[in-house]
Write a protein that holds these residues in place. Sequence first.
Motif, PDB file in Angstrom:
ATOM      1  N   ARG A 259       0.820  -1.215   0.000  1.00 22.12           N
ATOM      2  CA  ARG A 259       0.000   0.000   0.000  1.00 22.12           C
ATOM      3  C   ARG A 259       0.852   1.262   0.000  1.00 22.12           C
ATOM      4  O   ARG A 259       0.411   2.311  -0.481  1.00 22.12           O
ATOM      5  CB  ARG A 259      -0.916   0.003   1.221  1.00 22.12           C
ATOM      6  CG  ARG A 259      -2.064  -0.964   1.145  1.00 22.12           C
ATOM      7  CD  ARG A 259      -3.068  -0.527   0.087  1.00 22.12           C
ATOM      8  NE  ARG A 259      -3.802   0.670   0.498  1.00 22.12           N
ATOM      9  CZ  ARG A 259      -4.206   1.625  -0.356  1.00 22.12           C
ATOM     10  NH1 ARG A 259      -3.938   1.543  -1.620  1.00 22.12           N
ATOM     11  NH2 ARG A 259      -4.874   2.669   0.115  1.00 22.12           N
ATOM     12  N   ARG A 264      -2.512   7.783  -1.806  1.00 21.93           N
ATOM     13  CA  ARG A 264      -3.625   7.833  -0.864  1.00 21.93           C
ATOM     14  C   ARG A 264      -3.934   9.294  -0.562  1.00 21.93           C
ATOM     15  O   ARG A 264      -3.027  10.067  -0.212  1.00 21.93           O
ATOM     16  CB  ARG A 264      -3.273   7.107   0.449  1.00 21.93           C
ATOM     17  CG  ARG A 264      -2.945   5.646   0.280  1.00 21.93           C
ATOM     18  CD  ARG A 264      -2.595   4.981   1.608  1.00 21.93           C
ATOM     19  NE  ARG A 264      -1.550   5.682   2.335  1.00 21.93           N
ATOM     20  CZ  ARG A 264      -0.254   5.580   2.061  1.00 21.93           C
ATOM     21  NH1 ARG A 264       0.163   4.827   1.080  1.00 21.93           N
ATOM     22  NH2 ARG A 264       0.629   6.249   2.783  1.00 21.93           N
ATOM     23  N   PRO A 268     -10.474  10.824   4.063  1.00 18.94           N
ATOM     24  CA  PRO A 268     -11.193   9.610   3.661  1.00 18.94           C
ATOM     25  C   PRO A 268     -12.536   9.895   3.001  1.00 18.94           C
ATOM     26  O   PRO A 268     -13.356   8.998   2.854  1.00 18.94           O
ATOM     27  CB  PRO A 268     -11.397   8.881   4.994  1.00 18.94           C
ATOM     28  CG  PRO A 268     -11.517   9.985   5.990  1.00 18.94           C
ATOM     29  CD  PRO A 268     -10.603  11.083   5.508  1.00 18.94           C
ATOM     30  N   THR A 432      -6.232  -3.930   0.956  1.00 17.25           N
ATOM     31  CA  THR A 432      -5.600  -2.736   1.524  1.00 17.25           C
ATOM     32  C   THR A 432      -4.643  -3.006   2.678  1.00 17.25           C
ATOM     33  O   THR A 432      -4.136  -2.069   3.283  1.00 17.25           O
ATOM     34  CB  THR A 432      -6.675  -1.751   2.012  1.00 17.25           C
ATOM     35  OG1 THR A 432      -7.488  -2.401   3.002  1.00 17.25           O
ATOM     36  CG2 THR A 432      -7.547  -1.274   0.857  1.00 17.25           C
ATOM     37  N   GLU A 490      -8.079   3.085   4.893  1.00 14.66           N
ATOM     38  CA  GLU A 490      -6.922   3.976   4.950  1.00 14.66           C
ATOM     39  C   GLU A 490      -6.823   4.689   6.295  1.00 14.66           C
ATOM     40  O   GLU A 490      -5.724   4.891   6.818  1.00 14.66           O
ATOM     41  CB  GLU A 490      -7.000   4.978   3.792  1.00 14.66           C
ATOM     42  CG  GLU A 490      -6.725   4.306   2.454  1.00 14.66           C
ATOM     43  CD  GLU A 490      -7.080   5.161   1.253  1.00 14.66           C
ATOM     44  OE1 GLU A 490      -6.627   4.834   0.143  1.00 14.66           O
ATOM     45  OE2 GLU A 490      -7.838   6.158   1.418  1.00 14.66           O
ATOM     46  N   THR A 493      -5.542   1.923   8.818  1.00  5.57           N
ATOM     47  CA  THR A 493      -4.162   1.459   8.643  1.00  5.57           C
ATOM     48  C   THR A 493      -3.146   2.601   8.658  1.00  5.57           C
ATOM     49  O   THR A 493      -1.939   2.348   8.571  1.00  5.57           O
ATOM     50  CB  THR A 493      -4.004   0.693   7.314  1.00  5.57           C
ATOM     51  OG1 THR A 493      -4.395   1.548   6.224  1.00  5.57           O
ATOM     52  CG2 THR A 493      -4.866  -0.568   7.299  1.00  5.57           C
ATOM     53  N   ALA A 494      -3.601   3.848   8.770  1.00  2.01           N
ATOM     54  CA  ALA A 494      -2.683   4.989   8.696  1.00  2.01           C
ATOM     55  C   ALA A 494      -1.523   4.894   9.687  1.00  2.01           C
ATOM     56  O   ALA A 494      -0.358   5.136   9.310  1.00  2.01           O
ATOM     57  CB  ALA A 494      -3.448   6.296   8.889  1.00  2.01           C
ATOM     58  N   LEU A 497       0.963   2.306   8.427  1.00  2.00           N
ATOM     59  CA  LEU A 497       1.638   2.772   7.216  1.00  2.00           C
ATOM     60  C   LEU A 497       2.689   3.833   7.539  1.00  2.00           C
ATOM     61  O   LEU A 497       3.750   3.872   6.911  1.00  2.00           O
ATOM     62  CB  LEU A 497       0.608   3.312   6.224  1.00  2.00           C
ATOM     63  CG  LEU A 497      -0.282   2.265   5.552  1.00  2.00           C
ATOM     64  CD1 LEU A 497      -1.397   2.929   4.759  1.00  2.00           C
ATOM     65  CD2 LEU A 497       0.539   1.352   4.649  1.00  2.00           C
TER      66      LEU A 497
END
Length: 603
Positions: A259, A264, A268, A432, A490, A493-494, A497
Amino acid sequence: MAHPVTVTAEHPLDGLGLRAAGPPALTAVAARHLALLGADDLGSTASDGPGIVSLAGTDARLLTAEIVWARLAPAEEVSDEATAQAATGVAHVHGRRDGEPRGLAADYLTTACSVLAVQGLLAALIGRARGCAVETVRTGVDLAGLLAVGQYLAAATAADEEAAPLAPGGPPFTTADGVCFEVETLDPAAWVAFWRFLGVAERLAGSAWRSFQFRYATACCPLPGELPARARAADWALVLRAAAESGASVCALRSLTDRLAEPRPAAPWRLSPLLPVAGPPSPGAAAETARPLAGFTVLEAGRRIQAPLTAHLLGLLGADVVRVEPPGGDPLRGMPPMCGDLSARWLALNRGKRAVEIDIKSAAGRAALRDLVAGADVFVHNWAPGTAERLGLDDGDLSAVNPALVYAYTSGWAGRLADVPLGTDFMVQARTGVGEAVRPAGEAPAPSLMTLLDVLGGLLGAQAVLAGLLLRERGGHGVRVDSSLLGAAEVLTAPALRRAAEGGACRAPEGFRRPLRTADGWVSVADGPAGQAGAACPGMLADLTQSTAMTSAEVLAMLRSRGLRATTVTTALDTLGADPRFASALTRDEHGALAVPAPWRFA
């Protein structure tokens, strides 16, 4: 019809200053979302105690959100993400696939609670514009937990039995060449054809359909052993051929590192103000203090979870929600277990809504829908991509009927990624990296069978609608808002990441948020700087190696005597209504279904 002309994207919180104080775990996501909506970030202060997020404008009228770990439960019981997941039943539901409670390695409930706090602030600002005197919004992580398990809780406390067995097991599958994958279809014939292509007998594949179909409802999916065995005997190329031949959709699990290579957006959601065609927004009725959206009308044409939950939250804030259902009514009304003549799960998302049956495939039905849109403030749907355009019910079509409309599309992929599978919860998790983020190192990546993204996507959908309504109040024009399951993934998982981008470990350490088994149940230890969540790790809590010989009460007493925070794990949702931590807030509706409380308090 083409989309109407859009003006440059605006921010509904322009001109407002933002300050945050308290534990960053409680305030960081809320502050980030408010800044993305235009608030000027004036700084934050880390401290103990409740999380405080404040907005103030030139009129110096302060509006504050207070976020705590436990709004209902005792503070010694729910004091962080781990104990909130344990107490509210989230660890139990997530762990059903594995046969024992397991905490999500991602901070799911604090993320959800932050979104709820932003919702409360946006709703309060809308209410203020209509004469509602709100100064404080209060919410809690435990309230977010109850909302997250609301459907599961309603089903567990219904008189009827579950629609499918509650037993460990379920996807993902692994191929002979090591590809871990999810399969998805809404068609039983496609399911059977997929497995028949891989060599599974038609009768055996058909017998597994019910468990697979209801995994969204049960959070587990026990399957005959021959299905994963046949998957292991096939290579990925053969699985792709089986999907192409059958019409099923498959998705190989992506990693968080994968990802990082994909773009991105910061937010959101997407807000697209529409150039007004005629007339100002309808002001609606005067708002009630405790119900800032009183007087607003929301028209919802949703299915499953995401869009219905968005509308449900708007209804809890006071809006009149009118649900558009196909002729004969929503088939999910009859989904077991039942409370009287209605599905307990359906009630968890749709109680209090009015319903109208419309055949949107007919010209007369579409005309009837447009008539309803003419008097609505919000129209929200989660139809398959292209459906609204094909039927002439896209934002351009409906804004011609009602220029002040907030048109909300809650989708799977938001049209942002190419070559994607079906936009359902588990497939988006697989694509994702959520399957990696929610499980610690030492566990194979696997999407949770709890509908994490449907719920978080519904929360973000409501947040986006409220931002659109506030933008309409301030700008005098209709707005299109887009949110998605991809956006929910997103947001969730921010943190992982960011760690991966900085060269750190994107996954939590092995054993993270793994509850301790006791003689009569399970105990969850709070996260902490000393790695308390790894309570079973060697050397940390050596005296607890014999915890299975101790009762939960004894284990809790030992932990608390040493200054550690812990709580018992809810492992049977049907007992939550009598649990002293939450019993006072859980009620029964007129159908006998258990209802969770609204997640905000306005004052």
